[in-house]
Design a protein around this motif. Structure first.
Motif, mmCIF file in Angstrom:
data_model
loop_
_atom_site.group_PDB
_atom_site.id
_atom_site.type_symbol
_atom_site.label_atom_id
_atom_site.label_comp_id
_atom_site.label_asym_id
_atom_site.label_seq_id
_atom_site.Cartn_x
_atom_site.Cartn_y
_atom_site.Cartn_z
ATOM 1 N N VAL A 267 0.851 -1.188 0.000
ATOM 2 C CA VAL A 267 0.000 0.000 0.000
ATOM 3 C C VAL A 267 0.886 1.237 0.000
ATOM 4 O O VAL A 267 1.837 1.335 0.760
ATOM 5 N N LYS A 268 0.541 2.187 -0.873
ATOM 6 C CA LYS A 268 1.318 3.405 -1.033
ATOM 7 C C LYS A 268 0.594 4.577 -0.371
ATOM 8 O O LYS A 268 -0.618 4.688 -0.454
ATOM 9 N N GLY A 269 1.355 5.424 0.305
ATOM 10 C CA GLY A 269 0.815 6.656 0.850
ATOM 11 C C GLY A 269 0.673 6.703 2.361
ATOM 12 O O GLY A 269 0.353 7.747 2.909
ATOM 13 N N MET A 270 0.894 5.592 3.041
ATOM 14 C CA MET A 270 0.777 5.583 4.501
ATOM 15 C C MET A 270 2.019 6.224 5.119
ATOM 16 O O MET A 270 3.134 5.880 4.754
ATOM 17 N N THR A 271 1.797 7.154 6.088
ATOM 18 C CA THR A 271 2.927 7.861 6.685
ATOM 19 C C THR A 271 2.893 7.920 8.209
ATOM 20 O O THR A 271 3.856 8.393 8.812
ATOM 21 N N CYS A 272 1.777 7.476 8.837
ATOM 22 C CA CYS A 272 1.675 7.643 10.290
ATOM 23 C C CYS A 272 0.748 6.595 10.905
ATOM 24 O O CYS A 272 0.154 5.779 10.197
ATOM 25 N N GLY A 273 0.622 6.667 12.213
ATOM 26 C CA GLY A 273 -0.238 5.738 12.929
ATOM 27 C C GLY A 273 -1.695 5.843 12.524
ATOM 28 O O GLY A 273 -2.422 4.846 12.506
ATOM 29 N N HIS A 274 -2.147 7.055 12.209
ATOM 30 C CA HIS A 274 -3.531 7.219 11.752
ATOM 31 C C HIS A 274 -3.756 6.459 10.450
ATOM 32 O O HIS A 274 -4.802 5.858 10.243
ATOM 33 N N CYS A 275 -2.766 6.488 9.570
ATOM 34 C CA CYS A 275 -2.844 5.753 8.301
ATOM 35 C C CYS A 275 -3.026 4.262 8.568
ATOM 36 O O CYS A 275 -3.864 3.600 7.946
ATOM 37 N N VAL A 276 -2.237 3.746 9.494
ATOM 38 C CA VAL A 276 -2.311 2.327 9.863
ATOM 39 C C VAL A 276 -3.705 2.001 10.384
ATOM 40 O O VAL A 276 -4.318 1.010 9.976
ATOM 41 N N SER A 277 -4.238 2.846 11.249
ATOM 42 C CA SER A 277 -5.571 2.617 11.809
ATOM 43 C C SER A 277 -6.647 2.653 10.745
ATOM 44 O O SER A 277 -7.562 1.817 10.737
ATOM 45 N N ALA A 278 -6.559 3.608 9.827
ATOM 46 C CA ALA A 278 -7.557 3.737 8.775
ATOM 47 C C ALA A 278 -7.573 2.514 7.866
ATOM 48 O O ALA A 278 -8.637 1.963 7.561
ATOM 49 N N VAL A 279 -6.397 2.081 7.435
ATOM 50 C CA VAL A 279 -6.314 0.913 6.558
ATOM 51 C C VAL A 279 -6.768 -0.338 7.303
ATOM 52 O O VAL A 279 -7.547 -1.142 6.772
ATOM 53 N N SER A 280 -6.318 -0.512 8.535
ATOM 54 C CA SER A 280 -6.712 -1.684 9.331
ATOM 55 C C SER A 280 -8.222 -1.745 9.506
ATOM 56 O O SER A 280 -8.833 -2.812 9.374
ATOM 57 N N SER A 281 -8.833 -0.617 9.789
ATOM 58 C CA SER A 281 -10.269 -0.556 10.009
ATOM 59 C C SER A 281 -11.052 -0.898 8.754
ATOM 60 O O SER A 281 -11.986 -1.713 8.791
ATOM 61 N N GLU A 282 -10.692 -0.289 7.629
ATOM 62 C CA GLU A 282 -11.428 -0.524 6.378
ATOM 63 C C GLU A 282 -11.247 -1.960 5.874
ATOM 64 O O GLU A 282 -12.216 -2.608 5.496
ATOM 65 N N VAL A 283 -10.019 -2.453 5.862
ATOM 66 C CA VAL A 283 -9.770 -3.815 5.378
ATOM 67 C C VAL A 283 -10.375 -4.831 6.349
ATOM 68 O O VAL A 283 -10.951 -5.832 5.931
ATOM 69 N N GLY A 284 -10.287 -4.542 7.646
ATOM 70 C CA GLY A 284 -10.842 -5.440 8.651
ATOM 71 C C GLY A 284 -12.353 -5.575 8.582
ATOM 72 O O GLY A 284 -12.917 -6.552 9.083
ATOM 73 N N ALA A 285 -13.017 -4.613 7.950
ATOM 74 C CA ALA A 285 -14.477 -4.643 7.833
ATOM 75 C C ALA A 285 -14.957 -5.551 6.699
ATOM 76 O O ALA A 285 -16.153 -5.826 6.595
ATOM 77 N N ILE A 286 -14.046 -6.036 5.873
ATOM 78 C CA ILE A 286 -14.421 -6.930 4.773
ATOM 79 C C ILE A 286 -14.864 -8.268 5.361
ATOM 80 O O ILE A 286 -14.204 -8.820 6.248
ATOM 81 N N ALA A 287 -15.978 -8.777 4.859
ATOM 82 C CA ALA A 287 -16.514 -10.061 5.341
ATOM 83 C C ALA A 287 -15.474 -11.167 5.192
ATOM 84 O O ALA A 287 -14.833 -11.295 4.151
ATOM 85 N N GLY A 288 -15.284 -11.932 6.259
ATOM 86 C CA GLY A 288 -14.360 -13.063 6.235
ATOM 87 C C GLY A 288 -12.949 -12.736 6.687
ATOM 88 O O GLY A 288 -12.153 -13.632 6.925
ATOM 89 N N VAL A 289 -12.625 -11.448 6.810
ATOM 90 C CA VAL A 289 -11.280 -11.053 7.256
ATOM 91 C C VAL A 289 -11.211 -11.179 8.775
ATOM 92 O O VAL A 289 -12.056 -10.666 9.491
ATOM 93 N N HIS A 290 -10.199 -11.919 9.254
ATOM 94 C CA HIS A 290 -10.024 -12.144 10.688
ATOM 95 C C HIS A 290 -8.972 -11.248 11.313
ATOM 96 O O HIS A 290 -9.067 -10.900 12.477
#
Length: 69
Positions: A8-31
């Motif tokens: 993933v391109k463009g992540m620069t800080c802890g907020h970026c990590v949280s945003a990506v983790s939250s959105e990807v984690g919301a996909i059905a079947g992702v543990h």
């Protein structure tokens, strides 16, 4: 359990990590979602393989870009 790593391109800080983790984690079947800020790698663990289009949409929703493999 399936584990797939994406770049993933463009992540620069802890907020970026949280945003990506939250959105990807919301996909059905992702543990679990592990984000390595330094390398830009996102590792997704799921019951079944997740369509790359779903990962791309979640990363885009978070405001970042999934790099083509």
């Amino acid at each position: 359990m399936v584990s797939t790593t994406y770049q993933v391109k463009g992540m620069t800080c802890g907020h970026c990590v949280s945003a990506v983790s939250s959105e990807v984690g919301a996909i059905a079947g992702v543990h679990d979602v592990q984000v390595d800020l330094a390398s830009g790698q996102v590792t997704v663990s799921s019951e079944q393989p997740v369509a790359v289009e779903d990962i791309r949409a979640a990363v885009d929703e978070a405001g970042y870009d999934l790099v083509e493999a």
